[in-house]
Design a protein around this motif. Structure first.
Motif, PDB file in Angstrom:
ATOM      1  N   GLY A  32      30.101  49.819  54.568  1.00 56.19           N
ATOM      2  CA  GLY A  32      29.584  49.346  53.275  1.00 56.19           C
ATOM      3  C   GLY A  32      29.532  47.842  53.177  1.00 56.19           C
ATOM      4  N   SER A  93      35.247  40.981  44.128  1.00 61.22           N
ATOM      5  CA  SER A  93      35.128  41.668  42.841  1.00 61.22           C
ATOM      6  C   SER A  93      36.273  42.668  42.686  1.00 61.22           C
ATOM      7  N   SER A  94      36.958  42.982  43.785  1.00 61.52           N
ATOM      8  CA  SER A  94      38.127  43.865  43.694  1.00 61.52           C
ATOM      9  C   SER A  94      39.142  43.276  42.711  1.00 61.52           C
ATOM     10  N   LEU A  97      37.898  43.584  39.135  1.00 59.62           N
ATOM     11  CA  LEU A  97      38.139  44.924  38.574  1.00 59.62           C
ATOM     12  C   LEU A  97      39.613  45.093  38.198  1.00 59.62           C
ATOM     13  N   ASP A 196      29.795  46.919  36.639  1.00 56.90           N
ATOM     14  CA  ASP A 196      29.916  46.373  37.981  1.00 56.90           C
ATOM     15  C   ASP A 196      28.508  46.098  38.511  1.00 56.90           C
ATOM     16  N   ILE A 198      27.786  44.342  41.268  1.00 59.16           N
ATOM     17  CA  ILE A 198      27.972  43.817  42.625  1.00 59.16           C
ATOM     18  C   ILE A 198      26.733  43.984  43.509  1.00 59.16           C
ATOM     19  N   TYR A 199      25.919  45.015  43.249  1.00 55.97           N
ATOM     20  CA  TYR A 199      24.733  45.205  44.100  1.00 55.97           C
ATOM     21  C   TYR A 199      23.475  44.606  43.488  1.00 55.97           C
ATOM     22  N   SER A 223      30.049  39.753  42.654  1.00 57.38           N
ATOM     23  CA  SER A 223      30.707  39.409  43.911  1.00 57.38           C
ATOM     24  C   SER A 223      29.803  38.587  44.809  1.00 57.38           C
ATOM     25  N   ARG A 234      36.105  36.770  50.674  1.00 57.66           N
ATOM     26  CA  ARG A 234      36.858  37.330  49.545  1.00 57.66           C
ATOM     27  C   ARG A 234      36.649  36.536  48.249  1.00 57.66           C
TER      28      ARG A 234
HETATM   29  C1  LIG Z   1      30.774  49.285  43.615  1.00 59.21           C
HETATM   30  C2  LIG Z   1      31.706  48.336  44.277  1.00 59.21           C
HETATM   31  N1  LIG Z   1      32.460  47.526  43.513  1.00 59.21           N
HETATM   32  C3  LIG Z   1      33.329  46.659  44.064  1.00 59.21           C
HETATM   33  C4  LIG Z   1      33.492  46.559  45.439  1.00 59.21           C
HETATM   34  C5  LIG Z   1      34.497  45.567  45.983  1.00 59.21           C
HETATM   35  O1  LIG Z   1      33.907  44.569  46.788  1.00 59.21           O
HETATM   36  P1  LIG Z   1      34.479  43.082  46.958  1.00 59.21           P
HETATM   37  O2  LIG Z   1      35.911  43.079  46.608  1.00 59.21           O
HETATM   38  O3  LIG Z   1      34.201  42.735  48.384  1.00 59.21           O
HETATM   39  O4  LIG Z   1      33.672  42.206  46.019  1.00 59.21           O
HETATM   40  C6  LIG Z   1      32.719  47.378  46.277  1.00 59.21           C
HETATM   41  C7  LIG Z   1      32.869  47.321  47.757  1.00 59.21           C
HETATM   42  O5  LIG Z   1      32.305  48.069  48.505  1.00 59.21           O
HETATM   43  C8  LIG Z   1      31.800  48.293  45.678  1.00 59.21           C
HETATM   44  O6  LIG Z   1      31.035  49.107  46.428  1.00 59.21           O
END
Ligand SMILES: Cc1ncc(COP(=O)(O)O)c(C=O)c1O
Length: 380
Positions: A32, A93-94, A97, A196, A198-199, A223, A234
């Motif tokens: 991923g 983004s972890s 969250l 979220d 992120i994408y 992210s 990170r």
């Molecule tokens: C939907 C989603 N949110 C958050 C993350 C966390 O990613 P990161 O911490 O690299 O920003 C991922 C990672 O695959 C994700 O798929």
């Protein structure tokens, strides 16, 4: 701890690496993260920062100039004014969250989540002693939470719902209309919508307005990992309502002090036109991969009822091919050298009938993967 599960795909990845160490060729469709390296201008900015000795802690909510650059990105990309004071730069983004969950959840509070969905979310809720409430979503809902789910599922202890658009594992979007309706429902009930994004940037059709364009009450997660192709640096961010910023600053200080400094300096170059041009060309490459892969998988008998509109995943039904997606993924790896992710990683809504393909490999490798799967299916 008994309720926190590992990412099952990690065991598969470890096995894939073991087979590779034995000389086997493996096509990775389980990973991923983008296969593209971090764009040159970002790398250069990171190296320069290290050479200049930028290795000390920054303020917990991030470098002021990066918070401003992120606010500027909302202005230029979405036409939305976001005060930099609401932007909190995080360790991926972890961490965004994690901060959102820590700020919003008291023990026993409930959070609504789509199933299938990103597996870490329910664990973020759980470590805050909250109760994740999985809502089974289907192709009819485009595998996303809808306003009706919130209306039906919002209970006395519900404090939030988490939505990811585009979603991992399905790549599907929530329309702006639905997202805005869900933000209203959450606000009317005294709760919050966590969105979220992120994408974002990896969306091939459909509209991706940020939730910040219609609500100041939402928590928006983003992210540098996916569109910006900086997974290992990170770095991510959270845009929170102004009233929550002080609390979140306090949490960030205590939980991890500050996001990584060299990465923040590098990320300042992420919004330069030169970098965005590289990233947008790569997003087109992801679209071409999707356009190749989805019809090929359908021809092989995988069911993909909703065209994924973004991210780099295809969530495919495999009920016509197997009764157990986990064994299927394992056999496919061992016998055909193709790694994919079984549904079990994304929840408990018919995981045995689903697998996820990631198109984080070149079209040439995807073609090889498809040929190997075809041969495997013919044999079994
Ligand atoms: C939907 C989603 N949110 C958050 C993350 C966390 O990613 P990161 O911490 O690299 O920003 C991922 C990672 O695959 C994700 O798929």
């Amino acid at each position: 701890m008994a309720e926190i599960e590992p990412f099952h795909v990690m065991a598969l990845l470890a096995r894939a690496r073991e087979l590779e160490a034995q000389g086997r060729s493996i096509i990775h469709m389980e990973i991923g993260e983008p296969d593209f390296p971090t764009p040159e201008p970002v790398l250069r900015a990171g190296i320069k920062a290290l050479e200049k000795g930028e290795v000390f802690y920054t303020p917990a909510p991030g470098l002021p100039q990066l918070r401003e650059a992120i606010a500027g990105f909302y202005r230029t990309r979405y036409g939305v004014e976001v005060p930099p004071s609401r932007v909190i730069v995080t360790t991926g983004s972890s961490a965004a969250l994690l901060l959102a969950c820590a700020a919003l959840i008291d023990p026993g509070d409930e959070v609504l989540l789509a199933d299938p969905g990103y597996p870490a979310n329910r664990h973020f809720v759980r470590v805050m002693e909250g109760v994740p409430r999985a809502v089974p979503v289907t192709a009819a809902d485009e595998y996303q939470l809808a306003p009706s789910h919130l209306e039906r599922g919002w209970g006395a202890r519900t404090v939030a719902a988490i939505v990811a658009s585009p979603s991992n594992p399905t790549g599907t979007l929530v329309s702006t209309e639905r997202l805005s309706a869900m933000a209203d429902i959450a606000r009317e009930r005294g709760g919050t919508l966590i969105v979220d994004e992120i994408y974002h940037g990896l969306v091939y059709e459909g509209d991706t307005t940020t939730a910040l364009s219609f609500s100041e009450n939402v928590f928006v997660i983003n992210s540098f990992s996916k569109y910006f192709q900086m997974t290992g640096w990170r770095l991510g961010w959270l845009v929170a309502p102004q009233r929550a910023v002080r609390e979140i600053d306090k949490l960030a200080q205590n939980l991890y002090l500050a996001p990584p400094t060299p990465a923040q300096y590098a990320a300042l170059a992420a919004f330069e036109p030169e970098t965005l041009a590289i990233l947008d060309a790569r997003a087109q490459e992801f679209k071409a991969r999707r356009d190749y892969l989805v019809p090929e998988l359908r021809k092989l008998g995988f069911e993909i009822p909703v065209m994924p509109q973004g991210a780099f995943y295809v969530y495919a039904g495999c009920a016509k091919l197997t009764r157990d997606s986990f064994t299927f993924a394992r056999d496919l790896l061992e016998q055909a050298g193709v790694a994919i992710t079984p549904g079990v990683d994304f929840g408990s809504n018919a995981p045995e009938r689903h697998v996820r393909f990631a198109y984080t490999r070149s079209i040439g490798q995807l073609q090889d993967g498809v040929a190997r799967i075809a041969a495997f299916l013919k044999k079994s």
